[in-house]
Design an enzyme around this catalytic site. Structure first.
Site, PDB file in Angstrom:
ATOM      1  N   ASP A  12      20.812  29.455  47.003  1.00 61.60           N
ATOM      2  CA  ASP A  12      21.553  29.720  48.260  1.00 61.60           C
ATOM      3  C   ASP A  12      20.748  30.158  49.744  1.00 61.60           C
ATOM      4  O   ASP A  12      20.119  30.780  49.580  1.00 61.60           O
ATOM      5  CB  ASP A  12      23.552  30.417  47.427  1.00 61.60           C
ATOM      6  CG  ASP A  12      23.886  29.578  48.800  1.00 61.60           C
ATOM      7  OD1 ASP A  12      24.130  29.441  50.069  1.00 61.60           O
ATOM      8  OD2 ASP A  12      25.167  30.798  48.691  1.00 61.60           O
ATOM      9  N   GLY A  45      24.904  28.284  57.917  1.00 63.39           N
ATOM     10  CA  GLY A  45      26.090  27.426  58.532  1.00 63.39           C
ATOM     11  C   GLY A  45      26.596  27.477  60.854  1.00 63.39           C
ATOM     12  O   GLY A  45      26.655  26.563  61.139  1.00 63.39           O
ATOM     13  N   CYS A  75      24.862  24.506  48.502  1.00 66.40           N
ATOM     14  CA  CYS A  75      24.563  25.491  49.470  1.00 66.40           C
ATOM     15  C   CYS A  75      25.088  24.047  50.670  1.00 66.40           C
ATOM     16  O   CYS A  75      23.911  23.457  50.587  1.00 66.40           O
ATOM     17  CB  CYS A  75      23.774  25.930  50.496  1.00 66.40           C
ATOM     18  SG  CYS A  75      23.907  26.438  52.255  1.00 66.40           S
ATOM     19  N   ASN A  76      26.344  23.593  50.882  1.00 65.43           N
ATOM     20  CA  ASN A  76      27.055  22.521  51.523  1.00 65.43           C
ATOM     21  C   ASN A  76      26.090  22.303  52.625  1.00 65.43           C
ATOM     22  O   ASN A  76      24.776  20.962  52.999  1.00 65.43           O
ATOM     23  CB  ASN A  76      28.660  22.952  51.877  1.00 65.43           C
ATOM     24  CG  ASN A  76      28.915  22.988  50.483  1.00 65.43           C
ATOM     25  OD1 ASN A  76      29.758  21.509  50.560  1.00 65.43           O
ATOM     26  ND2 ASN A  76      28.723  23.926  49.433  1.00 65.43           N
ATOM     27  N   CYS A 183      32.385  25.473  50.679  1.00 68.07           N
ATOM     28  CA  CYS A 183      30.952  25.978  51.134  1.00 68.07           C
ATOM     29  C   CYS A 183      30.728  27.144  49.352  1.00 68.07           C
ATOM     30  O   CYS A 183      31.922  27.631  49.312  1.00 68.07           O
ATOM     31  CB  CYS A 183      30.779  27.170  52.065  1.00 68.07           C
ATOM     32  SG  CYS A 183      29.995  28.785  52.130  1.00 68.07           S
ATOM     33  N   THR A 184      30.178  27.057  49.198  1.00 65.94           N
ATOM     34  CA  THR A 184      29.464  27.517  47.835  1.00 65.94           C
ATOM     35  C   THR A 184      30.233  29.321  47.474  1.00 65.94           C
ATOM     36  O   THR A 184      30.229  30.372  46.497  1.00 65.94           O
ATOM     37  CB  THR A 184      28.720  27.559  47.089  1.00 65.94           C
ATOM     38  OG1 THR A 184      27.293  27.942  47.826  1.00 65.94           O
ATOM     39  CG2 THR A 184      28.364  26.201  46.631  1.00 65.94           C
TER      40      THR A 184
END
Length: 267
Positions: A12, A45, A75-76, A183-184
């Site tokens: 991440d 992001g 991680c998105n 989002c994690t």
């Protein structure tokens, strides 16, 4: 050759992916886990796609060098672009987005959902594309991931930011019952989301990703189902936020938190 004893790699941009590690620990305590967090460059992001790909390659290559038998991209933001480079590696890469999309499609009878994520994830339209006919009302947050990653979480400030973003989602989407924590980092403060909006079902993608990882290892007959698993953390940044966040998550602590000294320099 990959064996049962090879570790699961989780990566991440910072501490957020620890939510996936927690779910893995709960589901199967026998697995060896190695975590990589690029805290030095968080949040992803707010970066360009080129920068994200460059940093992601560094993390993947490190986990492969450590013998990872599967890599969970927790991680998105990375998950929205990982398909562009995944074929370059022999190891299986499991995104955090796809399992939660499957959950929504197969388990929720809805025609719309909310999404709180990073600006990059929302703007990518990845959730919209994957969910098809299910309308996504998304709002990007430029600051929430970094706030959580610092380990210094001011509950009142978090509430203020959450309410601003959630009101935008609810204003646009109307009667929304389910909101993806895209989002994690966000499930770490899920209790704050829930305190602000107790009537909303906030969906935690980390659990669905952990299930997908275990299912894959089962299919390949490389699930380590005996003994006691190890857990180590590597970070490009400070170790203090890890101790804070892992205590908040009430999860098993790592044997070591190791400073990763090699530069994951931006292009």
């Amino acid at each position: 050759m990959l064996t049962k004893n090879n570790p699961i790699g989780v990566m991440d941009s910072g501490v957020g992916g620890l939510t996936t590690v927690k779910e893995l620990q709960k589901l199967i305590s026998t697995e060896n886990l190695i975590y990589f967090g690029d805290n030095k460059n968080v949040p992803y992001g707010n970066k360009t796609e080129e920068e994200i790909i460059h940093l992601t390659r560094g993390a993947i290559e490190f986990l492969i060098s450590e013998g990872a038998k599967v890599i969970a991209v927790a991680c998105n933001t990375i998950s929205t672009i990982i398909d562009k480079i995944a074929a370059d590696y022999d190891v299986k890469i499991i995104k955090v987005i796809d399992p939660v999309v499957d959950y929504i499609k197969n388990s929720l009878n809805v025609d719309k959902v909310g999404l709180i994520a990073t600006n990059f994830t929302v703007k990518s339209g990845y959730y919209d594309k994957m969910l098809g006919n299910i309308k996504v009302y998304g709002k990007g947050s430029p600051e929430l991931a970094a706030m959580v990653d610092s380990g210094k979480i001011d509950r009142e400030e978090a509430k203020r930011v959450i309410r601003i973003h959630m009101e935008d989602v609810l204003r646009a989407g109307g009667d929304i019952k389910h909101v993806i924590l895209g989002c994690t980092h966000y499930p770490i403060i899920k209790d704050i989301f829930q305190e602000c909006y107790p009537e909303i079902n906030f969906i935690n993608p980390a659990y669905e990703q952990a299930v997908a990882v275990i299912n894959y290892l089962n299919e390949k007959s490389i699930l380590k189902d005996e003994g006691t698993g190890s857990f180590n953390v590597y970070t490009t940044g400070a170790s203090d936020p890890y101790n804070v966040i892992m205590n908040m998550l009430n999860m098993s602590m790592p044997e070591e938190i190791i400073k990763y000294e090699k530069e994951l320099a931006l292009l």
